[in-house]
Design a protein around this motif. Structure first.
Motif, PDB file in Angstrom:
ATOM      1  N   ALA A   1       0.838  -1.199   0.000  1.00 19.28           N
ATOM      2  CA  ALA A   1       0.000   0.000   0.000  1.00 19.28           C
ATOM      3  C   ALA A   1       0.869   1.244   0.000  1.00 19.28           C
ATOM      4  CB  ALA A   1      -0.924   0.001   1.224  1.00 19.28           C
ATOM      5  N   PHE A   2       0.393   2.269  -0.677  1.00 19.47           N
ATOM      6  CA  PHE A   2       1.128   3.529  -0.742  1.00 19.47           C
ATOM      7  C   PHE A   2       0.153   4.679  -0.925  1.00 19.47           C
ATOM      8  CE2 PHE A   2       1.038   1.262  -4.728  1.00 19.47           C
ATOM      9  CZ  PHE A   2       0.653   2.194  -5.678  1.00 19.47           C
ATOM     10  N   SER A   3       0.539   5.839  -0.446  1.00 15.85           N
ATOM     11  CA  SER A   3      -0.334   7.013  -0.474  1.00 15.85           C
ATOM     12  C   SER A   3       0.427   8.207  -1.029  1.00 15.85           C
ATOM     13  CB  SER A   3      -0.838   7.348   0.935  1.00 15.85           C
ATOM     14  OG  SER A   3      -1.400   6.228   1.567  1.00 15.85           O
ATOM     15  N   GLY A   4      -0.281   9.057  -1.757  1.00 18.80           N
ATOM     16  CA  GLY A   4       0.366  10.244  -2.291  1.00 18.80           C
ATOM     17  C   GLY A   4      -0.570  11.053  -3.159  1.00 18.80           C
ATOM     18  N   LYS A   5      -0.054  12.180  -3.606  1.00 20.64           N
ATOM     19  CA  LYS A   5      -0.764  13.043  -4.551  1.00 20.64           C
ATOM     20  C   LYS A   5       0.244  13.457  -5.614  1.00 20.64           C
ATOM     21  CE  LYS A   5      -3.023  17.562  -5.023  1.00 20.64           C
ATOM     22  NZ  LYS A   5      -3.388  18.818  -4.332  1.00 20.64           N
ATOM     23  N   GLY A   6      -0.085  13.151  -6.858  1.00 17.43           N
ATOM     24  CA  GLY A   6       0.828  13.438  -7.956  1.00 17.43           C
ATOM     25  C   GLY A   6       0.989  12.225  -8.851  1.00 17.43           C
ATOM     26  N   THR A   7       2.162  12.090  -9.470  1.00 19.03           N
ATOM     27  CA  THR A   7       2.403  10.985 -10.399  1.00 19.03           C
ATOM     28  C   THR A   7       3.382   9.988  -9.801  1.00 19.03           C
ATOM     29  OG1 THR A   7       4.199  12.190 -11.496  1.00 19.03           O
ATOM     30  CG2 THR A   7       1.989  12.435 -12.411  1.00 19.03           C
ATOM     31  N   MET A   8       3.108   8.719 -10.027  1.00 17.19           N
ATOM     32  CA  MET A   8       3.976   7.647  -9.562  1.00 17.19           C
ATOM     33  C   MET A   8       3.753   6.420 -10.438  1.00 17.19           C
ATOM     34  SD  MET A   8       1.890   7.154  -6.013  1.00 17.19           S
ATOM     35  CE  MET A   8       0.915   8.674  -6.124  1.00 17.19           C
ATOM     36  N   ARG A   9       4.710   5.509 -10.382  1.00 16.91           N
ATOM     37  CA  ARG A   9       4.608   4.288 -11.190  1.00 16.91           C
ATOM     38  C   ARG A   9       5.073   3.093 -10.380  1.00 16.91           C
ATOM     39  NH1 ARG A   9       7.923   1.368 -14.899  1.00 16.91           N
ATOM     40  NH2 ARG A   9       9.663   2.832 -14.616  1.00 16.91           N
ATOM     41  N   VAL A  10       4.341   2.001 -10.498  1.00  9.94           N
ATOM     42  CA  VAL A  10       4.785   0.735  -9.896  1.00  9.94           C
ATOM     43  C   VAL A  10       5.819   0.160 -10.840  1.00  9.94           C
ATOM     44  CG1 VAL A  10       4.118  -1.517  -9.017  1.00  9.94           C
ATOM     45  CG2 VAL A  10       2.527   0.417  -8.825  1.00  9.94           C
ATOM     46  N   ALA A  11       7.094   0.269 -10.475  1.00  5.84           N
ATOM     47  CA  ALA A  11       8.180  -0.056 -11.389  1.00  5.84           C
ATOM     48  C   ALA A  11       8.493  -1.546 -11.429  1.00  5.84           C
ATOM     49  CB  ALA A  11       9.448   0.728 -11.001  1.00  5.84           C
ATOM     50  N   GLU A  12       8.230  -2.249 -10.329  1.00  6.83           N
ATOM     51  CA  GLU A  12       8.539  -3.679 -10.292  1.00  6.83           C
ATOM     52  C   GLU A  12       7.691  -4.357  -9.238  1.00  6.83           C
ATOM     53  OE1 GLU A  12      12.726  -5.832 -10.282  1.00  6.83           O
ATOM     54  OE2 GLU A  12      12.096  -5.454  -8.221  1.00  6.83           O
ATOM     55  N   ILE A  13       7.262  -5.573  -9.559  1.00  2.97           N
ATOM     56  CA  ILE A  13       6.555  -6.424  -8.598  1.00  2.97           C
ATOM     57  C   ILE A  13       7.193  -7.803  -8.671  1.00  2.97           C
ATOM     58  CG2 ILE A  13       4.367  -7.547  -8.015  1.00  2.97           C
ATOM     59  CD1 ILE A  13       2.927  -5.147  -9.269  1.00  2.97           C
ATOM     60  N   VAL A  14       7.599  -8.321  -7.516  1.00  2.20           N
ATOM     61  CA  VAL A  14       8.154  -9.674  -7.432  1.00  2.20           C
ATOM     62  C   VAL A  14       7.186 -10.522  -6.611  1.00  2.20           C
ATOM     63  CG1 VAL A  14      10.049 -11.124  -6.612  1.00  2.20           C
ATOM     64  CG2 VAL A  14      10.528  -8.872  -7.614  1.00  2.20           C
TER      65      VAL A  14
END
Length: 270
Positions: free
Chosen positions: A254-267
């Motif tokens: 889980a993550f929280s924020g305002k703006g732009t972000m990307r899930v760069a990797e999932i293992v």
């Protein structure tokens, strides 16, 4: 698209691929495993808006021959061909915030544009493999909280309580990337902050990585959080160790924020 399997049969490497005397391609994989992968892609080509979702099928191996080793061999083969995100997909879901205020693009983009403070979770879709680790690549963002929820409820319901974030609501823990704190919350909504010895610095392009410990069936927990390859918080920190001892049964990234972000990797774990 973009996987090793797609590249191998794109036509560019036809002269290097092994073939039999009839011109058929030779694939050095167990037939029952590769056939299951082909069946998955065949079913995926038949997806319609009102049809059932595609799930990976069990192999046609009579019991007791079908063991856990078959599952591990299949996962290993899927990973080898670069098809894990397709066969075992993970979705970004809005957990709390204003519905419609976040533009979410699922795989392969895995990007978020949140116009208001929001909390998101990563959820396995159509399978029960757990997420061992994940990375968030920071864009133009205000405050950012990155961590884990220990929750066991219907994630289809979006909470309108968007004033708090991961580590501040429910049974959760997170790195507050702006205050250099680890913030954690228990089942009574009591929030505690653990000041880190070193200041955390993030900017556009920074990568925050969360790693969990344990396996399915065991008590899991937060193993470490790193920023740009440097571990800033780990299980040895008293506050994290305490949270892990109380929670860690069913964890959602889980993550929280305002703006732009990307899930760069999932293992994914096994």
């Amino acid at each position: 698209d973009g996987s090793m399997l797609a590249s191998r049969f794109s036509g560019r490497w036809d002269d290097t691929l092994e073939k039999d005397t009839d011109g058929n391609y030779f694939i050095d994989q167990p037939a029952h495993l590769f056939e299951s992968l082909i069946d998955f892609f065949r079913a995926s080509a038949n997806v319609t808006p009102n049809g059932p979702p595609v799930k990976i099928c069990r192999y046609s191996i009579p019991k007791p021959s079908h063991t856990i080793w078959c599952d591990l061999d299949f996962m290993r083969m899927v990973e080898y061909y670069g098809c894990t995100p397709v066969v075992y997909p993970t979705e970004i879901r809005l957990h709390s915030g204003v519905e419609g205020s976040a533009q979410i693009k699922q795989y392969p983009e895995m990007t978020i544009q949140a116009d208001a403070w929001s909390t998101f979770v990563l959820k396995a879709s159509g399978h029960n493999r757990y997420i061992k680790s994940y990375q968030i690549k920071v864009g133009d963002i205000d405050r950012l909280l990155v961590g884990l929820f220990d929750i066991d409820h219907d994630l289809s319901h979006v909470s309108s309580n968007s004033s708090k974030g991961t580590g501040e609501i429910g049974t959760s823990i997170a790195l507050d990337c702006c205050s250099s704190d680890v913030v954690r919350c228990n089942a009574n909504d009591d929030v505690k902050r653990i000041k880190l010895t070193e200041k955390v610095k993030i900017s556009n392009g920074s990568v925050v990585k969360v790693v969990t410990k344990g396996t399915v069936g065991d008590r899991r927990g937060l193993e470490s959080i790193s920023v740009d390859g440097n571990i800033v918080a780990s299980d040895g920190l008293p506050g994290i160790e305490e949270w892990n001892s109380e929670y860690g049964i069913k964890l959602w990234p889980a993550f929280s924020g305002k703006g732009t972000m990307r899930v760069a990797e999932i293992v994914l774990g096994y």
